[in-house]
Design an enzyme around this catalytic site. Structure first.
Site, PDB file in Angstrom:
ATOM      1  N   ASP A 303       0.795  -1.099  -0.120  1.00  0.00           N
ATOM      2  CA  ASP A 303      -0.109  -0.215   0.222  1.00  0.00           C
ATOM      3  C   ASP A 303       1.010   1.184  -0.142  1.00  0.00           C
ATOM      4  OD1 ASP A 303      -1.881   1.178   0.128  1.00  0.00           O
ATOM      5  OD2 ASP A 303      -3.560   0.945   1.434  1.00  0.00           O
TER       6      ASP A 303
HETATM    7  C1  BGC Z   1      -5.413   3.370   0.064  1.00  0.00           C
HETATM    8  C2  BGC Z   1      -5.031   2.002  -1.154  1.00  0.00           C
HETATM    9  C3  BGC Z   1      -5.351   3.427  -2.799  1.00  0.00           C
HETATM   10  C4  BGC Z   1      -3.997   3.878  -2.876  1.00  0.00           C
HETATM   11  C5  BGC Z   1      -3.767   4.367  -3.592  1.00  0.00           C
HETATM   12  C6  BGC Z   1      -3.743   4.300  -0.122  1.00  0.00           C
HETATM   13  O1  BGC Z   1      -3.360   5.304   1.239  1.00  0.00           O
HETATM   14  O2  BGC Z   1      -5.182   2.679   1.390  1.00  0.00           O
HETATM   15  O3  BGC Z   1      -6.471   1.624  -0.973  1.00  0.00           O
HETATM   16  O4  BGC Z   1      -5.236   2.031  -3.297  1.00  0.00           O
HETATM   17  O5  BGC Z   1      -3.680   4.904  -0.834  1.00  0.00           O
HETATM   18  O6  BGC Z   1      -4.033   5.508  -3.571  1.00  0.00           O
END
Ligand code: BGC
Length: 799
Positions: A303
């Site tokens: 993530d």
């Molecule tokens: C979130 C994810 C997301 C990623 C990209 C993160 O902060 O937890 O769900 O896909 O950002 O935007």
């Protein structure tokens, strides 16, 4: 909030029905299958191409493939501002996120393909959460349809629109089990239940990937967030998770497993620790469970910044945590800027075997080959997006299926308050969400455009003309807070002349009361600011209507006019006061661009509501996490819990002193404009030998049959739900678990016979050795329209 760099895009951008004919055996909605790796990713030809390319790569080129940056707007804190063109030309970037559109993606793709030694294309990934440009209801709302076909449709739309924008990879579905509405990301989930969650997970994967990653209208998914992110302690986002392996496997891992078995091409890690080990450096999750047990051949992406955040989890310095992450099986570093900077030295110092890097690169390249990037690296610009009639029709039908009718009482002189009778002369539409296009899109709408939204006010005006009266009633937030929404939208302090006026709640409420007085019925559209208070980094300790909305509601109710509350928030809110004081409540969630039409269809009776709660609605936030599949306690509470205990028996029970245990509205709940009756269910066999269940693999061993009848006067669709309880097991089991469901449409007076197959998948549990098994026991089985179903039968498993 201010301490962290908050991102405007995050906050502001931030079908068929399965009909079952009489006497036809159902395929279980959530039939489990053996671990089946995605055949495309496992194919010999594809892997031969991957290996041939890998052989030509230098260590630095390999590491470049493991690096992902956000080169457009940011969807997380601390986005770096690097010279992306240069990095791409040097082969130091394998993937981008938040670069959208043919022009933007082609810009970088030309550099990657034309300027790098090995011409390896960039993989563009994007958060496509509930539609890409066409915004559908948020995932929790979609789960309320209990209709996997609806989810497939939404996913397929998102896939086609994303591909047209140069995106072959989406960061969806989020399959985290969410049992605590304090956690704002509950709206991205399918709710509290592993069986429903697994059915939805499969549908998302199928709709996005269409069993062929190379199609011009399919995309690779990223199942997120692995794992158990939804169990964040105290509902506070990013918080630690501690849970037994039994609970992890029996409940939390199930939807991820379902998604992987459905062929999910990639998986995203979660921000949290599990039992002390951060997910993003967790070999048990990424290697043992995901790859060894489930046979996953795809790629794991971290993530946002989660690899660099491992240093904050204090499990090592930068080089150490990068090594731990890649060794655990995390292949790509999203916006962490660590793999690219530190891993080469780790390899050269002999601390990290190059074979580990090779394996991660293989997994990345597999996806690039499978989505067809080497054949078609560029996107041909298409016509500009238009929310045309076809898209609108689908969005309207989908949203209609997600609406849950929580309450619908008879009002003197009018009959059941909903649907609104043609005799109702004047309708007062009131509330800050009655005419708010942006809020209808919900959190994570990303490229969703509020200019495409039809609000409830617009839709009801189309239908009722001057029979509709309108008053806003109040803002979503009161006082200075009301300005925060505007402030965050622009990611910085507002210029003085932009400073919105502090809302005069008292004046607006007084106007609303006057409006209600002129009408026969008042419809109140209430909720919370979905783009501000739902989704990521949106935990709350209260679950009330925000700002002055509760005062507004009470003032309108005090007029004595019949009130319908339309809740337009996707997180479960506390509706106790409303449930006690208004005759009708509709839960509309965040319905997307066709919000107004879909809600008007239900209010006016053109659509008979069929949605059911995918999550229990609390009486009070203090009950959270509240879910129906609780384990029994040694002191089960019984009797009337609505008052203080009056003796020792009433006191020493598993109960609250100041609130009932039960939810306000239980899991699976949802009313219709008609009524359904259930005959007593029957089993095709009353006893089954355990050995047969264990050896029969994934085939059913018994079917449960039930007759369901529409006893009302209009056609309707019921979500028929099957629950069971394993009454005696070596490990204590929940008091009820959902193990089957289907939607059935019945004409007035019509009856259908439905059958639900049960086999190992439905009957197993994890024993003390954390192995799935079936033991001799009696299962109580209930079939009905919600988790309180009373029509009952039993099944025995014997030696
Ligand atoms: C979130 C994810 C997301 C990623 C990209 C993160 O902060 O937890 O769900 O896909 O950002 O935007």
């Amino acid at each position: 909030m201010c301490a962290m760099k908050m991102i405007p895009s995050r906050l502001f951008q931030i079908a068929s029905t399965l009909l079952v004919s009489a006497s036809v055996a159902l395929h279980p909605v959530a039939a489990q299958t053996r671990p089946a790796p995605n055949p495309q990713l496992a194919s010999k030809e594809l892997n031969a191409r991957v290996d041939a390319l890998l052989k030509q790569m230098t260590l630095d080129e390999k590491l470049g493939q493991l690096v992902q940056f956000s080169a457009g707007y940011a969807t997380g804190p601390g986005a770096s501002n690097l010279k992306y063109e240069e990095l791409v030309a040097n082969g130091q970037v394998g993937s981008f996120l938040n670069v959208v559109g043919a022009d933007a993606t082609n810009h970088y793709q030309h550099i990657a393909v034309e300027k790098t030694r090995l011409h390896i294309p960039i993989l563009f990934g994007q958060d496509v959460i509930h539609g890409h440009r066409t915004t559908f209801p948020v995932p929790l709302a979609l789960a309320a349809s209990w209709d996997p076909a609806v989810v497939e449709t939404v996913a397929h739309f998102g896939a086609a629109e994303a591909r047209a924008d140069g995106i072959p990879w989406v960061f969806s579905p989020m399959v985290d089990i969410a049992r605590d509405p304090r956690w704002g990301r509950i709206i991205e989930s399918a709710g509290e239940d592993p069986y429903l969650g697994s059915a939805m997970a499969r549908a998302w994967v199928k709709g996005y990937q269409q069993d062929d990653l190379g199609k011009p209208d399919s995309v690779a998914v990223s199942v997120k967030h692995f794992a158990a992110y939804g169990a964040a302690t105290a509902g506070r986002d990013y918080n630690a998770v501690d849970m037994s392996e039994n609970l992890l496997r029996q409940v939390y891992l199930e939807p991820y497993r379902a998604a992987v078995q459905a062929g999910a091409a990639t998986v995203m890690t979660s921000f949290n620790t599990i039992n002390g080990i951060p997910s993003t450096a967790n070999p048990f999750l990424m290697t043992q469970v995901l790859r060894r047990e489930w046979g996953f051949d795809g790629m794991v992406v971290s993530d946002w910044g989660a690899i660099s955040e491992l240093t904050v989890h204090a499990i090592g310095d930068g080089p150490t945590v990068a090594r731990k992450a890649i060794e655990a099986g995390v292949d790509m570093d999203m916006e962490g800027d660590l793999y690219g900077r530190v891993l080469a030295d780790q390899v050269r110092a002999g601390k990290l075997p190059e074979s580990v890097v090779d394996e991660a690169v293989r997994r990345v390249l597999r996806i690039k080959f499978a989505v067809g990037l080497f054949e078609h690296p560029y996107t041909v610009p298409g016509p500009a997006y238009e929310a045309n009639a076809e898209r609108r029709a689908v969005a309207r039908n989908v949203a209609g299926e997600t609406v849950v009718l929580l309450k619908n009482e008879t009002v003197e002189g009018l009959g059941p308050l909903l649907p609104l009778s043609a005799k109702t002369r004047k309708v007062a539409l009131i509330g800050p969400l009655a005419d708010n296009p942006q809020e209808m899109l919900g959190a994570w709408a990303q490229l969703g455009d509020p200019r495409n939204t039809v609000t409830l006010k617009t839709a009801l005006t189309e239908r009722l003309g001057d029979r509709l009266l309108y008053a806003k009633g109040c803002e979503l937030l009161s006082g200075e807070d009301a300005n925060l929404i505007e402030r965050v939208r622009f990611n910085g302090p507002l210029a003085d002349d932009n400073h919105a006026k502090i809302p005069d709640d008292a004046r607006m409420i007084a106007e609303a009361v006057e409006t209600a007085r002129k009408a026969d019925v008042a419809v109140l559209a209430l909720g919370e600011p979905t783009n501000w208070m739902e989704g990521e980094a949106s935990s709350r300790t209260t679950l009330n209507f925000t700002g002055a909305q509760q005062q507004l509601l009470e003032a309108v109710v005090a007029t004595g006019k019949p009130v319908i509350v339309v809740v337009l928030a996707a997180r479960p809110l506390e509706l106790k006061w409303a449930a006690a004081h208004v005759p009708a409540i509709l839960l509309g969630w965040s319905p997307g661009i066709e919000a107004g039409h879909a809600l008007a269809d239900v209010l006016l009776g053109d659509v008979n509501p069929s949605g059911k709660l995918p999550v229990s609605l609390p009486r009070a936030v203090g009950q959270e996490p509240l879910f129906y599949a609780q384990l029994p306690t040694g002191r089960e509470a019984s009797g009337d819990l609505s008052h203080l205990p009056r003796n020792g028996v009433e006191k020493f029970q598993s109960r609250y002193l100041d609130e009932e245990n039960s939810p306000l509205y239980p899991f699976g709940w949802g009313l219709s404009y008609t009524r359904f009756s259930y005959a007593q269910p029957t089993v095709s066999r009353v006893e089954v030998p355990v050995r047969e269940v264990l050896t029969n693999g994934y085939r059913p061993v018994v079917t449960v049959g039930v007759d369901v009848r529409n006893t009302g006067s209009v056609a309707g669709t019921e979500v028929v739900q099957l629950y069971l309880r394993n009454t005696v097991a070596s490990v204590s089991q929940p008091v009820r678990e959902l193990k089957g469901f289907t939607r059935v449409t019945l004409a007035p007076g019509e009856q259908k016979h439905l059958e639900f197959p049960l086999g190992f998948d439905e009957l197993n549990f994890y024993n003390a050795e954390v192995k799935r098994t079936v033991e001799p026991t009696t299962y109580k089985i209930w079939v009905g329209g919600n988790s309180l179903a009373t029509a009952e039968t039993t099944l025995k498993t014997i030696e």
